[in-house]
Scaffold this motif. Structure first.
Motif, mmCIF file in Angstrom:
data_model
loop_
_atom_site.group_PDB
_atom_site.id
_atom_site.type_symbol
_atom_site.label_atom_id
_atom_site.label_comp_id
_atom_site.label_asym_id
_atom_site.label_seq_id
_atom_site.Cartn_x
_atom_site.Cartn_y
_atom_site.Cartn_z
ATOM 1 N N LEU A 52 13.711 8.959 -2.512
ATOM 2 C CA LEU A 52 14.413 7.478 -2.143
ATOM 3 C C LEU A 52 15.837 7.431 -2.962
ATOM 4 O O LEU A 52 16.114 7.357 -3.898
ATOM 5 C CB LEU A 52 13.379 6.658 -3.002
ATOM 6 N N TYR A 53 16.626 7.412 -1.889
ATOM 7 C CA TYR A 53 18.017 7.262 -2.053
ATOM 8 C C TYR A 53 18.598 6.076 -2.207
ATOM 9 O O TYR A 53 18.064 5.035 -1.670
ATOM 10 C CB TYR A 53 18.925 8.010 -0.876
ATOM 11 N N VAL A 54 19.545 5.968 -3.085
ATOM 12 C CA VAL A 54 20.403 4.533 -3.460
ATOM 13 C C VAL A 54 21.731 4.672 -3.344
ATOM 14 O O VAL A 54 22.204 5.323 -4.014
ATOM 15 C CB VAL A 54 19.846 4.196 -5.073
ATOM 16 N N ARG A 55 22.177 3.698 -2.262
ATOM 17 C CA ARG A 55 23.664 3.693 -2.012
ATOM 18 C C ARG A 55 24.077 2.221 -2.471
ATOM 19 O O ARG A 55 23.485 1.355 -1.957
ATOM 20 C CB ARG A 55 23.717 4.178 -0.597
ATOM 21 N N HIS A 56 25.085 2.407 -3.107
ATOM 22 C CA HIS A 56 25.896 1.136 -3.605
ATOM 23 C C HIS A 56 26.895 0.792 -2.511
ATOM 24 O O HIS A 56 27.892 1.653 -2.408
ATOM 25 C CB HIS A 56 26.080 1.078 -4.977
ATOM 26 N N ILE A 57 26.909 -0.293 -1.924
ATOM 27 C CA ILE A 57 27.906 -0.634 -0.818
ATOM 28 C C ILE A 57 28.721 -1.890 -1.313
ATOM 29 O O ILE A 57 28.165 -2.993 -1.549
ATOM 30 C CB ILE A 57 27.207 -0.880 0.560
#
Length: 212
Positions: free
Chosen positions: A114-119
């Motif tokens: 489960l990848y977490v990307r901060h935008i």
């Protein structure tokens, strides 16, 4: 003159015989005493051996009990450690949030990662389109390792609710698509209350997290 000589002769013989009998008596007494002493020594040796065996048996029993208690204590500690490890207290509030959001809103729960990307705010919704609108706030995008896993883009409000942006993981279509398409996405952002979920499932997802 012959008579005294004869008496002296018999007296000498009598003394020799008496000495021989005395010698035999002493040997007999010595033999008896030796047997008695040997018997006493043997009994003492047997008693000592018996006490040694009894003590050995006692020590073995004590050692066995000590090992048993030690093993029991170790087993108890392992069970206690496992119970502690299965609580959410060891994880950060952010990790718990990611897992709970995906558990409730994620399209596919059977994930490998489960990848977490901060935008950050000000990033275009669709970087490939010059007509794209921009995120008005910092958001987080969760996605699986496969395109079929889908994605969830949201902003956490810190009160158990999140603002969900219905943004696809991959944009398909012809560009420029027009500003209205993107503005509609922002205006239709939906606030959702996130449920705690089951701890075991939350922990399982946390262990699959990979922050980019």
């Amino acid at each position: 003159m012959k008579k005294p000589t004869k008496n002296l002769y018999f007296y000498s013989i009598a003394m020799v015989i008496a000495g021989m009998l005395a010698g035999c008596g002493d040997k007999t007494n010595v033999g008896a005493n030796d047997l008695k002493n040997n018997s006493s020594l043997k009994s003492a040796a047997e008693e000592t051996a018996g006490e040694s065996e009894a003590n050995d048996g006692k020590d073995t029993s004590t050692e066995g009990s000590a090992h048993s208690e030690s093993d029991s204590t170790a087993s108890g500690n392992s069970a206690g450690d496992k119970e502690v490890n299965e609580t959410l207290s060891q994880y950060s509030s952010q990790q718990i949030e990611y897992a709970r959001v995906w558990l409730q809103l994620g399209p596919n729960q059977d994930l490998d990662e489960l990848y977490v990307r901060h935008i950050p705010a000000g990033t275009p919704l669709n970087p490939e389109d010059e007509t794209s609108a921009y995120y008005p706030e910092d958001v987080i995008q969760l996605a699986g390792s496969r395109l079929a896993d889908g994605s969830v883009t949201y902003k956490g409000n810190g009160d158990g609710t999140v603002n969900v942006y219905h943004v696809p993981l991959r944009w398909d279509g012809q560009y420029p698509a027009g500003e209205k398409i993107y503005s509609d996405i922002i205006e239709n952002t939906k606030q959702v209350s996130i449920e705690p979920g089951e701890d075991e499932k939350v922990i399982d997802l946390i262990e699959k997290l990979i922050e980019e």
